[in-house]
Design a protein around this motif. Structure first.
Motif, PDB file in Angstrom:
ATOM      1  N   LEU A  99      57.547  -0.650  45.261  1.00 39.04           N
ATOM      2  CA  LEU A  99      56.512   0.367  45.500  1.00 39.04           C
ATOM      3  C   LEU A  99      56.413   0.676  46.995  1.00 39.04           C
ATOM      4  N   THR A 100      56.458  -0.370  47.805  1.00 45.10           N
ATOM      5  CA  THR A 100      56.392  -0.171  49.258  1.00 45.10           C
ATOM      6  C   THR A 100      57.590   0.648  49.727  1.00 45.10           C
ATOM      7  N   GLN A 140      46.052  -1.993  46.389  1.00 47.80           N
ATOM      8  CA  GLN A 140      45.658  -1.090  47.470  1.00 47.80           C
ATOM      9  C   GLN A 140      46.388  -1.462  48.761  1.00 47.80           C
ATOM     10  N   ARG A 141      46.562  -2.769  48.983  1.00 44.29           N
ATOM     11  CA  ARG A 141      47.267  -3.213  50.195  1.00 44.29           C
ATOM     12  C   ARG A 141      48.745  -2.842  50.135  1.00 44.29           C
ATOM     13  N   ARG A 184      53.098   0.935  51.941  1.00 45.61           N
ATOM     14  CA  ARG A 184      54.008   2.065  51.761  1.00 45.61           C
ATOM     15  C   ARG A 184      53.816   3.105  52.878  1.00 45.61           C
ATOM     16  N   LEU A 185      52.552   3.241  53.276  1.00 46.92           N
ATOM     17  CA  LEU A 185      52.206   4.211  54.316  1.00 46.92           C
ATOM     18  C   LEU A 185      52.840   3.845  55.665  1.00 46.92           C
ATOM     19  N   LEU A 186      53.056   2.541  55.844  1.00 39.46           N
ATOM     20  CA  LEU A 186      53.490   2.061  57.161  1.00 39.46           C
ATOM     21  C   LEU A 186      55.004   1.947  57.306  1.00 39.46           C
ATOM     22  N   VAL A 187      55.725   2.134  56.180  1.00 41.42           N
ATOM     23  CA  VAL A 187      57.185   2.132  56.267  1.00 41.42           C
ATOM     24  C   VAL A 187      57.560   3.441  56.981  1.00 41.42           C
TER      25      VAL A 187
END
Lengths: 339, 233
Positions: free
Chosen positions: B95-96, B141-142, B147-150
């Motif tokens: 998912l990440t 949620q974490r 995923r946002l930070l990749v």
């Protein structure tokens, strides 16, 4: 679950090759397969010419067709489930198999299919694409998934009504029987020339769908996130649906309607090779080819007076099998795939 | 810097953003506050390219958003939506890894190390191989945050990122945004928790009826008067 995708790919291809060879042995008469295959035309003794004919004109096309149709239907199923984010989706949900069936039955019904051998396969693909166009027109541009499904279900229902109408108006019982048997789905005794006409559609459909893997991955979190990840959702969706229409249309043209493969195989492969929608495409396609091939070998081995249709066997096996998967994993499906 | 000038947006007849103009400074965490339906999510959706701009201008580092291609925008802007739920039972790491989709040129090794780094930042490494169905709401949620930070998006947009998190992870999440801002990124976060907003945001924008009611450094605009006007509390 098989962790290595490479290992799984290798295992599936190996099983497919082995099963294809096995398929050459399946049939009502014993054919010396190795002798015919490896000696070549010149070396074949006159008394083995019949065996060569059976192998090359009957069994080989049948094995090839089972592989091709299984590959296409399962690939289309995995693509539709990924696109609609729903594990219950199958290729026919957007009316494409209905469209292909209506045109095919129409051509067979009025005898047009006999005019030119390319008319039936190309007509079925045209029907499939036309049904998709109808669904997209009804649903509207950039429609939400639910609208797309509803439009698809409505069009599919209408088209199955048209098929039923054509069947009920069949001029005689023999024509009715022929059409009904054709619709039930079989890979036996099909014309290989037609396969030649359809090959470009199979290839184009497969390329369009297999290249959509990254888009399907992005859809894991919904269309909003896919869009924010840089995908033109409406365009990608259209490409994928067109690919599905080509795959399903060509399959229906060759074999009639073979159900359940597009629904069950992706389900099964999610447990075997993981749920990543991109990896699922090729895994499902290969497993689908294997599944239809095995089912076709099974119908030849089951001792019945008239050979069963592979479409019938797949539906008979598929229903209970699907229920088993559902019951086995029902906790996992609670709350998933419903949005 | 992310700038909005005269942005108007309507869903059919319903006007959601009405001549919205504001600036979101680089290197700071900016909180977007307002009642339900005030247009906060719409604003993020416009920047993320999820909703099409209707009128007005949105500038990313003084360049109009509309002049970026889709793939360029996806590399510039990372968006955490409030409603995103995974459809498939994939692992937390998979998912990440979706965050790496805008970077098709990355090698497998680059992808994996970016995923690991992102998961470490949001404290997810311990369950990276667990299926998403086996995660608690907070853990999920974490992972979504990871995923946002990749990747290296300069603009981070998050819609209620602390939803469903326990107090410790709420603080960790906001601290993570602060860290990203310190690295020079522009962070815009929709929040409903006023205490978190006052503690972690350097800058606040109060959105009221599609317009900016107040905007500025937190110390200046987080006042009882503004809270009364916007939230009636």
């Amino acid at each position: 679950m098989v962790k290595s995708q490479r290992l799984l790919f290798f295992m599936l291809v190996l099983a497919l090759v082995a099963s294809a060879v096995l398929g050459l042995f399946a049939g009502p008469v014993d054919v010396p397969v190795w002798q015919v295959l490896f000696i070549g035309q010149q070396g074949v003794e006159p008394e083995l010419q019949w065996a060569r004919q059976i192998l090359l004109d009957v069994r080989m096309p049948r094995v090839l067709l089972a592989i091709l149709v299984g590959f296409s239907l399962a690939l289309a199923g995995a693509a539709m489930q990924g696109l609609l984010r729903n594990p219950l989706a199958e290729p026919g949900i957007i009316g494409v198999s209905g469209g292909a069936a209506v045109v095919s039955v129409f051509l067979l019904y009025f005898g047009f299919a006999l005019w030119q051998s390319w008319l039936l396969p190309l007509g079925a693909v045209f029907g499939s694409v036309l049904a998709l166009a109808g669904v997209l027109l009804i649903a509207g541009k950039g429609a939400p998934v639910v609208t797309l499904i509803l439009a698809g279900v409505a069009v599919a229902a209408f088209l199955s009504g048209v098929v039923a109408l054509l069947l009920s108006m069949a001029p005689n019982p023999f024509a009715l029987q022929e059409l009904t048997f054709w619709l039930m789905g079989s890979v036996a005794y099909r014309d290989l020339n037609q396969l030649g006409y359809l090959l470009p559609f199979f290839l184009l459909g497969s390329v369009l769908v297999l290249r959509s893997g990254r888009f399907l991955q992005a859809l894991t979190l919904g269309e909003e996130i896919a869009s924010s990840l840089g995908f033109a959702v409406a365009v990608e969706r259209l490409k994928l649906l067109f690919g599905v229409a080509l795959l399903v249309g060509s399959s229906v043209a060759m074999t009639g309607i073979i159900g359940f493969v597009g629904l069950i195989v992706p389900h099964l492969m999610r447990h075997v090779g993981g749920a990543d929608p991109r990896k699922l495409l090729l895994n499902s396609a290969l497993a689908g080819a294997l599944f239809v091939l095995w089912a076709d070998i099974a119908v030849q081995l089951i001792p019945t007076t008239t050979e069963l249709q592979v479409g019938v066997v797949l539906t008979l096996l598929g229903g209970p099998f699907f229920l088993w998967i559902l019951l086995h994993h029902r906790a996992r499906y609670l709350g998933f795939g419903s949005s | 810097m992310l700038e909005f000038s005269n942005v108007k947006f309507a869903y059919g007849e319903r006007l959601v953003l009405n001549h919205f103009s504001a600036a979101v400074p680089r290197g700071q965490v900016t909180g977007l506050l307002g009642v339900n339906g005030s247009g906060k999510t719409t604003l993020l959706r416009l920047v993320a390219g999820v909703a099409a701009q209707q009128s007005g201008n949105i500038l990313l580092d003084s360049v109009p958003l509309s002049s970026y291609s889709r793939s360029q925008r996806a590399r510039k802007v990372s968006y955490l939506s409030q409603r995103a739920q995974p459809a498939w039972d994939i692992s937390a790491a998979e998912l990440t890894e979706l965050g790496a989709l805008p970077y098709p040129e990355w090698t497998k090794h680059e992808r994996q190390s970016a995923v690991e780094q992102a998961m470490a930042q949001t404290d997810c490494l311990a369950f990276s191989q667990r299926k998403v169905t086996e995660l608690s709401a907070g853990e999920l949620q974490r992972v979504l945050l990871a995923r946002l930070l990749v990747g290296h998006a300069e603009f981070i947009l998050a819609d209620e990122p602390t939803n469903g998190l326990d107090p410790r992870h709420q603080l960790d999440t906001m601290a993570c945004f602060q860290q990203l801002a310190q690295q020079g990124r522009t962070v815009l976060v929709v929040l409903h928790d006023l205490a978190l907003a006052s503690q972690f945001c350097d800058h606040l924008i109060f959105l009221h009826q599609g317009k900016v009611h107040a905007a500025g450094p937190t110390a200046e605009v987080h006042t009882p008067r503004n809270l009364l006007d916007v939230f009636s509390i």
